[in-house]
Motif scaffolding. Structure first.
Motif, PDB file in Angstrom:
ATOM      1  N   SER A  57      14.721  41.701  17.784  1.00  0.00           N
ATOM      2  CA  SER A  57      14.252  40.417  17.256  1.00  0.00           C
ATOM      3  C   SER A  57      14.799  40.205  15.849  1.00  0.00           C
ATOM      4  CB  SER A  57      12.723  40.373  17.211  1.00  0.00           C
ATOM      5  OG  SER A  57      12.202  40.430  18.515  1.00  0.00           O
ATOM      6  N   ALA A  58      15.408  39.051  15.637  1.00  0.00           N
ATOM      7  CA  ALA A  58      15.910  38.703  14.302  1.00  0.00           C
ATOM      8  C   ALA A  58      14.731  38.527  13.357  1.00  0.00           C
ATOM      9  CB  ALA A  58      16.734  37.427  14.370  1.00  0.00           C
ATOM     10  N   SER A 113      19.634  38.893  10.608  1.00  0.00           N
ATOM     11  CA  SER A 113      19.226  37.592  10.093  1.00  0.00           C
ATOM     12  C   SER A 113      19.320  36.448  11.090  1.00  0.00           C
ATOM     13  CB  SER A 113      20.064  37.256   8.851  1.00  0.00           C
ATOM     14  OG  SER A 113      21.427  37.289   9.182  1.00  0.00           O
ATOM     15  N   MET A 114      19.826  36.720  12.296  1.00  0.00           N
ATOM     16  CA  MET A 114      19.884  35.648  13.291  1.00  0.00           C
ATOM     17  C   MET A 114      20.119  36.245  14.672  1.00  0.00           C
ATOM     18  SD  MET A 114      23.632  34.023  12.360  1.00  0.00           S
ATOM     19  CE  MET A 114      23.465  32.700  13.489  1.00  0.00           C
ATOM     20  N   GLY A 115      19.811  35.463  15.677  1.00  0.00           N
ATOM     21  CA  GLY A 115      20.051  35.894  17.049  1.00  0.00           C
ATOM     22  C   GLY A 115      21.518  35.802  17.405  1.00  0.00           C
ATOM     23  N   GLY A 116      21.911  36.607  18.399  1.00  0.00           N
ATOM     24  CA  GLY A 116      23.290  36.586  18.865  1.00  0.00           C
ATOM     25  C   GLY A 116      23.821  37.992  19.061  1.00  0.00           C
ATOM     26  N   THR A 117      25.120  38.088  19.257  1.00  0.00           N
ATOM     27  CA  THR A 117      25.769  39.387  19.445  1.00  0.00           C
ATOM     28  C   THR A 117      26.256  39.913  18.103  1.00  0.00           C
ATOM     29  OG1 THR A 117      26.484  38.748  21.665  1.00  0.00           O
ATOM     30  CG2 THR A 117      27.626  40.599  20.640  1.00  0.00           C
ATOM     31  N   GLY A 141      16.458  35.121  18.427  1.00  0.00           N
ATOM     32  CA  GLY A 141      15.793  34.428  17.337  1.00  0.00           C
ATOM     33  C   GLY A 141      16.728  33.431  16.683  1.00  0.00           C
ATOM     34  N   LYS A 142      16.172  32.606  15.826  1.00  0.00           N
ATOM     35  CA  LYS A 142      16.951  31.593  15.113  1.00  0.00           C
ATOM     36  C   LYS A 142      17.482  32.172  13.810  1.00  0.00           C
ATOM     37  CE  LYS A 142      14.271  27.882  17.094  1.00  0.00           C
ATOM     38  NZ  LYS A 142      14.906  26.711  17.555  1.00  0.00           N
ATOM     39  N   VAL A 143      18.168  31.348  13.054  1.00  0.00           N
ATOM     40  CA  VAL A 143      18.661  31.760  11.738  1.00  0.00           C
ATOM     41  C   VAL A 143      17.453  31.931  10.823  1.00  0.00           C
ATOM     42  CG1 VAL A 143      20.074  31.097   9.756  1.00  0.00           C
ATOM     43  CG2 VAL A 143      20.833  30.519  12.073  1.00  0.00           C
ATOM     44  N   PHE A 148      13.416  36.647   5.324  1.00  0.00           N
ATOM     45  CA  PHE A 148      13.461  37.493   6.513  1.00  0.00           C
ATOM     46  C   PHE A 148      14.872  38.023   6.784  1.00  0.00           C
ATOM     47  CE2 PHE A 148       9.877  34.630   6.995  1.00  0.00           C
ATOM     48  CZ  PHE A 148       8.857  35.530   7.255  1.00  0.00           C
ATOM     49  N   ARG A 149      15.662  38.148   5.717  1.00  0.00           N
ATOM     50  CA  ARG A 149      17.038  38.632   5.816  1.00  0.00           C
ATOM     51  C   ARG A 149      17.225  39.854   4.935  1.00  0.00           C
ATOM     52  NH1 ARG A 149      20.543  34.035   4.180  1.00  0.00           N
ATOM     53  NH2 ARG A 149      19.146  32.613   5.171  1.00  0.00           N
ATOM     54  N   ASP A 150      18.098  40.715   5.341  1.00  0.00           N
ATOM     55  CA  ASP A 150      18.447  41.876   4.525  1.00  0.00           C
ATOM     56  C   ASP A 150      19.083  41.369   3.231  1.00  0.00           C
ATOM     57  OD1 ASP A 150      19.902  44.121   3.403  1.00  0.00           O
ATOM     58  OD2 ASP A 150      19.599  45.123   5.323  1.00  0.00           O
ATOM     59  N   PRO A 151      18.619  41.840   2.075  1.00  0.00           N
ATOM     60  CA  PRO A 151      19.216  41.382   0.804  1.00  0.00           C
ATOM     61  C   PRO A 151      20.706  41.692   0.698  1.00  0.00           C
ATOM     62  CG  PRO A 151      17.268  42.743   0.406  1.00  0.00           C
ATOM     63  CD  PRO A 151      17.522  42.764   1.869  1.00  0.00           C
ATOM     64  N   LYS A 152      21.190  42.676   1.455  1.00  0.00           N
ATOM     65  CA  LYS A 152      22.612  43.028   1.419  1.00  0.00           C
ATOM     66  C   LYS A 152      23.438  42.184   2.385  1.00  0.00           C
ATOM     67  CE  LYS A 152      21.806  47.717  -0.060  1.00  0.00           C
ATOM     68  NZ  LYS A 152      22.006  49.127   0.180  1.00  0.00           N
ATOM     69  N   ASP A 153      22.793  41.325   3.156  1.00  0.00           N
ATOM     70  CA  ASP A 153      23.509  40.465   4.103  1.00  0.00           C
ATOM     71  C   ASP A 153      24.231  39.379   3.312  1.00  0.00           C
ATOM     72  OD1 ASP A 153      24.412  38.851   6.155  1.00  0.00           O
ATOM     73  OD2 ASP A 153      22.507  38.812   7.221  1.00  0.00           O
TER      74      ASP A 153
END
Length: 170
Positions: A57-58, A113-117, A141-143, A148-153
């Protein structure tokens, strides 16, 4: 006068000799370093990504587990391992160190941080040996917002999105 010319020639030659000797030593040192400390890419190790068939899950923190084995099937317990996560057509590049848990099992905490591959890139180093391999992760999941994102992303909403993602947002 001939004495002065002789002194100039001797001084010029000694400076040139020192320059040539120093150049030789520097080049020899660099070549020796390159030969002794070069990376040796290993292709006969293998890895097993635990739960890679599961969907993550994102926006939630997950543990990524990877088993590493050498060419004889023995667990690799003493490697320096990192994982890089990215998505095709996107700019994420999340780089995480993995820690050894036990018996060749390495783990890292990931937050997608988002759904997908997602494409995972594992790099394991042991001495001069380096093993590199890839794997795929699926996320739903959505963007996610910044919270809800890794700070290093390295992803940000100002970069152009692939057409498929843009259609989902419209």
């Amino acid at each position: 006068m001939s004495n002065l010319n002789l002194e100039k020639v001797v001084v010029k030659r000694s400076v040139m000799t020192i320059f040539i000797a120093m150049s030789f030593l520097i080049i020899t040192g660099l070549l020796s370093y390159a030969l002794l400390f070069r990376e040796n890419l290993v292709t006969d190790w293998y890895m097993d990504v635990v739960g890679s068939e599961n969907v993550i899950s994102a926006g939630t923190t997950n543990d990524l587990h990877i088993f590493l084995y050498d060419e004889e099937g023995n667990p690799i317990k003493n490697a320096n391992v990192k994982v890089i996560l990215d998505m095709p057509e996107m700019v994420h590049y999340i780089k995480k160190p993995m820690r050894h848990v036990e018996n060749g099992l390495y783990e890292a905490e990931i937050l997608l941080s988002m759904g997908g591959t997602w494409v995972g890139w594992v790099e394991a180093k042991r001495g001069s040996e380096t093993y590199i391999n890839q794997f795929l992760l699926q996320s739903d999941g959505k963007v996610m917002s910044n919270d809800f994102r890794d700070p290093k992303d390295h992803f940000h909403l100002d970069q152009p999105l692939p057409p498929v993602i843009q259609q989902q947002l419209d």
